[in-house]
Design an enzyme around this catalytic site. Structure first.
Site, PDB file in Angstrom:
ATOM      1  N   GLU A 304       0.837  -1.202   0.000  1.00  0.00           N
ATOM      2  CA  GLU A 304       0.000   0.000   0.000  1.00  0.00           C
ATOM      3  C   GLU A 304       0.872   1.252   0.000  1.00  0.00           C
ATOM      4  OE1 GLU A 304      -2.353  -0.888   3.601  1.00  0.00           O
ATOM      5  OE2 GLU A 304      -4.057  -1.178   2.268  1.00  0.00           O
ATOM      6  N   CYS A 388     -10.914   2.493   6.503  1.00  0.00           N
ATOM      7  CA  CYS A 388     -10.286   3.774   6.834  1.00  0.00           C
ATOM      8  C   CYS A 388     -10.682   4.883   5.867  1.00  0.00           C
ATOM      9  CB  CYS A 388      -8.767   3.627   6.858  1.00  0.00           C
ATOM     10  SG  CYS A 388      -8.047   2.979   5.337  1.00  0.00           S
TER      11      CYS A 388
END
Length: 626
Positions: A304, A388
């Site tokens: 990520e 998130c």
């Protein structure tokens, strides 16, 4: 400050009336975040509380608080109060607040800082507490979080059980700075500075922590290669070097953005030139070699995060929504610290493209990653196991005023041209403006002074780098921009009077953008932008796959109103390769494929995937003009 324009105001109202409600339903689902805060989970029960869950609730509260600051909403306020009550009820007698280490792994608090996200969750809760107090005047959450922050300060201070420790997923550092500013308590700032200073020092804290714990941590099974690639995984959480020695944007991109936002804050608060220099070096690495044209951040799915220099794949790119949001946070701080509009250019690029693409037109489904090309298989989701991005997007859009303006002691700064009003409380009195703008559709803006104290004040107006021409008229007199522009701002200092009008006209001609030749996926391709918007081709607008379309270098780019995005589309004559669907044709041949004329229609990148699933590309094949 208010926002009333046709582009942003409806989106912000949508956040309040639709997005936050949809997110609340997810948080309230049986066994999810709200239920976890009741501390009723027992070993063997389903829905084991997740290590991230407090952060989801926190960002939702923060977003809702910003909404409550501008709009009375008793139902939303009641939901926020309930969430805060649940958090207060989950807090332990010494101030500790984390469900996972209260009911799932009791007795193991602060033993897995690298993986377990305790301080990350604490940071988001602190940010929510500061926002909630500022919006409502209530101290219910602020009281909870100052107790937790005091515990963290003790445990991570001299002689504490975690002395020398720091967050595996950076977030608490910038939150502690906010808490220090909100409360006037210097110890929170000092705690953040200790964590930043300790980061990357030898011996490496996380490796000593793992040895003490005797296992590989929460993500040990996810990253089994970590022991064999120690330096790579130190870079993953930016703990490979002391912060003052770091130069490259590396590792997990959201963590990096939050870290350097905090470091910028700390450099400003302390005057530490070494911290400021590190921010400058990493900023240059990011923006010159590792940033997508959409303002997206992070090339690699597996971490990520960042790849190497010029490693910016399009269809395989990651560009997490949270990372673009984090870039907005960092860019704002850099702009305020350096008083240079170059940082706002990056902020605006990320905001209008890499951030806005993260939510659907109705505000109830989301992208986690934001690739720059798709074969049609990519689509938004209503929620994620790790959720998130949705509340993060909500909290940014609901606090947009904070990014549109800035101020100094005798200076009012306009960074983004958004219709509404702004009031600056300056050293010698107020300056209030009413702003009318059609950005990003049209490049004109009018600013009318509605209140002004006596004495000279500097009004700094950003002149965007994308403007293809600019004209500035102040109180009926056109100014020569070369005489007033510095560091990207037209700085006009004068004694303002109520009724003074400033007119700014910015050219918004469509532009072609080419990437550095070292970016592999963009070779012989071109992107299109107009004003702050980056555009893309979607299959829904074309008979052919977008990968088969080409744009001549000399083709005229026309502008057309676009009802779907509420902005504009770009039209051009191009060509399409034919025969892509002919399965009887040989796999390889010695003749070039046939082409035919095709009309190209490019729409704003932020709006893609709202009209059904189809293929998409930002980077368009380019051919020389015939």
């Amino acid at each position: 400050m208010t926002i009333t324009d046709d582009f942003w105001a409806p989106r912000r109202e949508q956040v309040r009336t639709s997005t936050l409600r949809q997110q609340e339903r997810q948080l309230r689902a049986p066994g999810q975040q709200f239920d976890a805060l009741r501390l009723t989970w027992q070993p063997g029960d389903p829905h084991e509380p997740h290590i991230f869950w407090e952060s989801d609730v926190a960002k939702w509260i923060e977003a809702a608080s910003y909404c409550l600051a501008t709009t009375a909403d008793p139902e939303l306020e009641a939901s926020v109060d309930e969430a805060i009550s649940l958090l207060a009820g989950a807090q332990q007698p010494d101030g500790y607040l984390n469900v996972y280490f209260t009911v799932v792994k009791p007795g193991q608090r602060f033993t897995d800082l690298r993986d377990a996200h305790e301080l990350y969750c604490a940071g988001h809760l602190i940010e929510a507490a500061v926002a909630h107090h500022a919006a409502t005047g209530k101290t219910t959450l602020l009281d909870v979080m100052t107790r937790y922050a005091d515990l963290i300060d003790r445990e991570f201070g001299p002689g504490g059980s975690c002395e020398g420790g720091y967050d595996g997923h950076e977030e608490i550092e910038l939150a502690l700075v906010k808490l220090a500013r909100a409360t006037g308590e210097r110890r929170y700032l000092d705690c953040a500075l200790r964590m930043v200073t300790a980061r990357g020092q030898r011996p490496f804290y996380y490796e000593a922590e793992e040895a003490r714990r005797g296992d590989t941590g929460y993500f040990g099974g996810v990253f089994p290669q970590r022991p064999r690639q120690a330096e790579f995984w130190r870079e993953y959480n930016q703990s490979h070097l002391p912060v003052v020695e770091q130069s490259d944007a590396v590792g997990h991109s959201v963590r990096a953005m939050y870290l350097y936002a905090a470091v910028t804050d700390l450099a400003v608060e302390t005057g530490d030139e070494a911290l400021a220099a590190a921010c400058d070096r990493v900023w240059e690495s990011l923006t010159q070699r590792r940033l997508y044209v959409t303002g997206g951040v992070g090339a690699r799915h597996d971490i990520e995060g960042f790849g190497g220099d010029y490693e910016l794949p399009d269809a395989r790119g990651y560009a997490e929504t949270c990372a673009a949001i984090g870039l907005v946070f960092w860019a704002q701080r850099m702009a305020n610290a350096r008083r240079d509009a170059a940082y706002v250019e990056v902020l605006e690029r990320a905001l209008y493209n890499g951030v806005l693409s993260g939510a659907s037109a109705d505000g109830t489904s989301y992208f986690y990653g934001n690739p720059l090309a798709s074969d049609g298989s990519v689509h938004r989701h209503e929620w994620f196991g790790v959720a998130c991005c949705p509340p993060n997007l909500a909290r940014l859009l609901s606090s947009l005023e904070l990014y549109a303006y800035a101020q100094g002691a005798e200076e009012a700064v306009v960074n983004l041209y958004i219709s509404g009003s702004a009031r600056f409380d300056l050293a010698d009195g107020p300056l209030a403006l009413r702003v009318r703008s059609e950005h990003p559709v049209d490049g004109s803006a009018e600013l009318r002074v509605t209140e002004a104290a006596p004495g000279p004040v500097t009004l700094s107006l950003r002149i965007p780098a994308w403007a293809t021409g600019a004209q500035l008229v102040v109180a009926g007199r056109e100014l020569e921009l070369s005489e007033v522009v510095a560091d990207g701002y037209a700085r006009v200092r004068r004694e303002w009077a109520e009724g003074d009008v400033v007119q700014l006209r910015l050219g918004m001609d469509p532009q072609r953008v080419w990437a550095h030749p070292a970016v592999f996926d963009t070779a012989h391709r071109v992107a299109l932008q107009r004003g702050p918007l980056v555009f893309c081709l979607e299959g829904v607008d074309h008979q052919d796959a977008v990968a088969q379309l080409s744009l001549p270098r000399g083709a005229v780019l026309d502008v057309q109103d676009d009802a779907t995005s509420g902005t504009v589309a770009l039209l051009a004559g191009g060509s399409a390769v034919t025969g892509a669907a002919d399965r009887s044709a040989p796999l390889y041949g010695t003749e070039p494929p046939a082409t035919r004329a095709a009309d190209l229609r490019a729409v704003p990148y932020f709006s893609w995937a709202n009209r059904g699933q189809s293929d998409m590309t930002v980077w368009i094949h380019e051919m020389d003009q015939a």
